[in-house]
Design an enzyme around this catalytic site. Structure first.
Site, mmCIF file in Angstrom:
data_model
loop_
_atom_site.group_PDB
_atom_site.id
_atom_site.type_symbol
_atom_site.label_atom_id
_atom_site.label_comp_id
_atom_site.label_asym_id
_atom_site.label_seq_id
_atom_site.Cartn_x
_atom_site.Cartn_y
_atom_site.Cartn_z
ATOM 1 N N SER A 145 2.632 -0.903 6.446
ATOM 2 C CA SER A 145 1.648 -1.527 7.418
ATOM 3 C C SER A 145 2.407 -1.813 8.455
ATOM 4 O O SER A 145 3.688 -1.964 8.550
ATOM 5 C CB SER A 145 0.965 -2.747 6.562
ATOM 6 O OG SER A 145 0.208 -3.353 7.391
ATOM 7 N N TYR A 158 0.958 -11.334 2.434
ATOM 8 C CA TYR A 158 0.678 -9.896 2.797
ATOM 9 C C TYR A 158 1.792 -9.440 3.577
ATOM 10 O O TYR A 158 2.340 -8.043 3.129
ATOM 11 C CB TYR A 158 -0.675 -9.512 3.380
ATOM 12 C CG TYR A 158 -1.024 -8.082 3.694
ATOM 13 C CD1 TYR A 158 -1.623 -7.225 2.640
ATOM 14 C CD2 TYR A 158 -0.890 -7.446 4.764
ATOM 15 C CE1 TYR A 158 -2.020 -5.890 3.026
ATOM 16 C CE2 TYR A 158 -1.127 -6.042 5.077
ATOM 17 C CZ TYR A 158 -1.844 -5.592 4.212
ATOM 18 O OH TYR A 158 -2.105 -4.203 4.353
HETATM 19 P P1 NDP Z 1 -9.373 -0.903 -0.101
HETATM 20 O O1 NDP Z 1 -9.648 -2.340 -0.463
HETATM 21 O O2 NDP Z 1 -10.497 -0.272 0.796
HETATM 22 O O3 NDP Z 1 -9.181 -0.115 -1.373
HETATM 23 C C1 NDP Z 1 -8.180 -0.717 -2.290
HETATM 24 C C2 NDP Z 1 -7.931 0.271 -3.348
HETATM 25 O O4 NDP Z 1 -7.127 -0.051 -4.257
HETATM 26 C C3 NDP Z 1 -9.356 0.416 -4.196
HETATM 27 O O5 NDP Z 1 -9.661 1.531 -4.841
HETATM 28 C C4 NDP Z 1 -8.862 -0.434 -5.399
HETATM 29 O O6 NDP Z 1 -9.880 -0.215 -6.521
HETATM 30 C C5 NDP Z 1 -7.476 -0.362 -5.394
HETATM 31 N N1 NDP Z 1 -6.959 -1.422 -6.286
HETATM 32 C C6 NDP Z 1 -6.642 -2.538 -5.823
HETATM 33 N N2 NDP Z 1 -5.916 -3.319 -6.743
HETATM 34 C C7 NDP Z 1 -5.428 -2.500 -7.687
HETATM 35 C C8 NDP Z 1 -4.748 -2.862 -8.927
HETATM 36 N N3 NDP Z 1 -4.355 -4.025 -9.067
HETATM 37 N N4 NDP Z 1 -4.630 -1.533 -9.762
HETATM 38 C C9 NDP Z 1 -5.160 -0.523 -9.238
HETATM 39 N N5 NDP Z 1 -5.759 -0.194 -8.106
HETATM 40 C C10 NDP Z 1 -6.258 -1.268 -7.496
HETATM 41 O O7 NDP Z 1 -8.150 -0.938 0.851
HETATM 42 P P2 NDP Z 1 -7.506 0.060 2.019
HETATM 43 O O8 NDP Z 1 -8.026 1.445 1.563
HETATM 44 O O9 NDP Z 1 -7.919 -0.453 3.430
HETATM 45 O O10 NDP Z 1 -6.065 -0.098 1.725
HETATM 46 C C11 NDP Z 1 -5.133 0.569 1.049
HETATM 47 C C12 NDP Z 1 -3.615 0.414 1.225
HETATM 48 O O11 NDP Z 1 -3.481 0.638 2.758
HETATM 49 C C13 NDP Z 1 -3.131 -1.158 0.995
HETATM 50 O O12 NDP Z 1 -2.186 -1.017 0.077
HETATM 51 C C14 NDP Z 1 -3.204 -1.627 2.271
HETATM 52 O O13 NDP Z 1 -2.207 -2.775 2.104
HETATM 53 C C15 NDP Z 1 -2.642 -0.638 3.035
HETATM 54 N N6 NDP Z 1 -3.121 -0.836 4.324
HETATM 55 C C16 NDP Z 1 -4.537 -0.684 5.076
HETATM 56 C C17 NDP Z 1 -4.903 -1.070 6.322
HETATM 57 C C18 NDP Z 1 -6.086 -0.909 6.847
HETATM 58 O O14 NDP Z 1 -6.351 -1.080 7.904
HETATM 59 N N7 NDP Z 1 -7.156 -0.768 6.095
HETATM 60 C C19 NDP Z 1 -3.509 -1.193 7.131
HETATM 61 C C20 NDP Z 1 -2.418 -1.176 6.668
HETATM 62 C C21 NDP Z 1 -1.971 -0.755 5.325
HETATM 63 P P3 NDP Z 1 -10.282 -1.218 -7.607
HETATM 64 O O15 NDP Z 1 -10.693 -2.707 -6.927
HETATM 65 O O16 NDP Z 1 -11.379 -0.820 -8.633
HETATM 66 O O17 NDP Z 1 -8.977 -1.588 -8.431
#
Ligand code: NDP
Length: 254
Positions: A145, A158
């Protein structure tokens, strides 16, 4: 002429890919020819995402597991390798956010953020690397990130998790490059996903992101696709331990 970006015949596991960046990167890898394995905890949402991607023409499997459980991760990787086929590419994408003033930040939430954003990449990376090392090749992409280098009020845990995964990325490369593995990171800026739902609804924050980002806008999930394909393909064979920022020049300016 064959393209160094072609992923035909490769299999990619993307954690946290039922929505958001994970789903978008899985779609991009599929468009480049890879068959993909989706993951999340919620089986229903995962099934819907898999169906959706398959309807677009992708070769898709799905496996529900919690990336914070070492046992579940090991079982899922073993199942995948035995039943679906060898994993050539893994994207450690699953992550979460929790916002609170630091003096009030609940200790259990601190643990959950660090386990979801950091321990997960160690568990999945190690389980997959144990199969990749004997094969002498493999691509691991850890989702970092802009908070790997910076901090903002209310998200210190975070930011700590994302700084740690960036250096875990370098550490994985230092340990595993000699076995033919490439381990790199992608550091997204502010991208429109459910993770940022509260921020997207906040007019003041929206305006701040648009002013603070030299490109003048939020990123879209699909804009992570090119970086994922590059780091998953032979085009990046000598790129190792690198963090690629996809942030509209957010970290290039003060
Ligand atoms: P979302 O919240 O939209 O999606 C998160 C995904 O991860 C979902 O599919 C969720 O499904 C899954 N997930 C969460 N916890 C778990 C777990 N314990 N085990 C398995 N799956 C899990 O997040 P984003 O798409 O925005 O983010 C994705 C990545 O990108 C993250 O690492 C985030 O920190 C990083 N990021 C995002 C940014 C942004 O602006 N969006 C910026 C910088 C980094 P479920 O809940 O069903 O498990």
């Amino acid at each position: 002429m064959p393209s160094p970006f072609d992923l035909s015949g490769k299999r990619a596991l993307v954690t946290g890919s039922s929505r958001g960046l994970g789903y978008a990167m899985a779609q991009a890898l599929a468009e480049a020819g890879a068959s993909v394995v989706l993951n999340a905890r919620d089986n229903v949402a995962l099934g819907a995402a898999a169906q959706d991607l398959a309807a677009k023409g992708a070769s898709v499997n799905a496996v529900a597991f919690d990336v914070t459980s070492e046992e579940s991760v090991k079982d899922a990787i073993e199942w995948c390798e035995a039943e679906v086929g060898p994993i050539d590419i893994v994207v450690n994408n699953a992550g979460m956010q929790h916002r609170s003033t630091l003096e009030d930040f609940p200790a259990d939430k601190f643990d959950q953020v660090i386990r979801t954003n950091l321990h997960s990449a160690f568990y999945v990376g190690q389980a997959v690397a144990r199969h990749m090392i004997p094969r002498g090749r493999g691509k691991i992409i850890n989702i970092c990130s802009i908070m790997s280098n910076l901090a903002r009020p209310s998200i210190a845990p975070y930011a700590a998790s994302k700084a740690a995964i960036a250096n875990l990325t370098r550490g994985m490369a230092v340990d595993w490059a000699k076995h033919g593995l490439n381990i790199n990171g992608i550091a997204p800026g502010y991208i429109r996903t459910e993770l940022n739902e509260a921020l997207l609804k906040n007019e003041e924050f929206n305006t701040w992101v648009e002013k603070r980002t030299p490109m003048g806008r939020w990123g879209e999930p699909a804009e992570l696709g090119g970086a994922a394909i590059f780091l998953a393909s032979d085009a990046s064979l000598y790129v190792n331990g690198h963090i690629l920022y996809v942030d509209g020049a957010f970290t290039a300016t003060v």
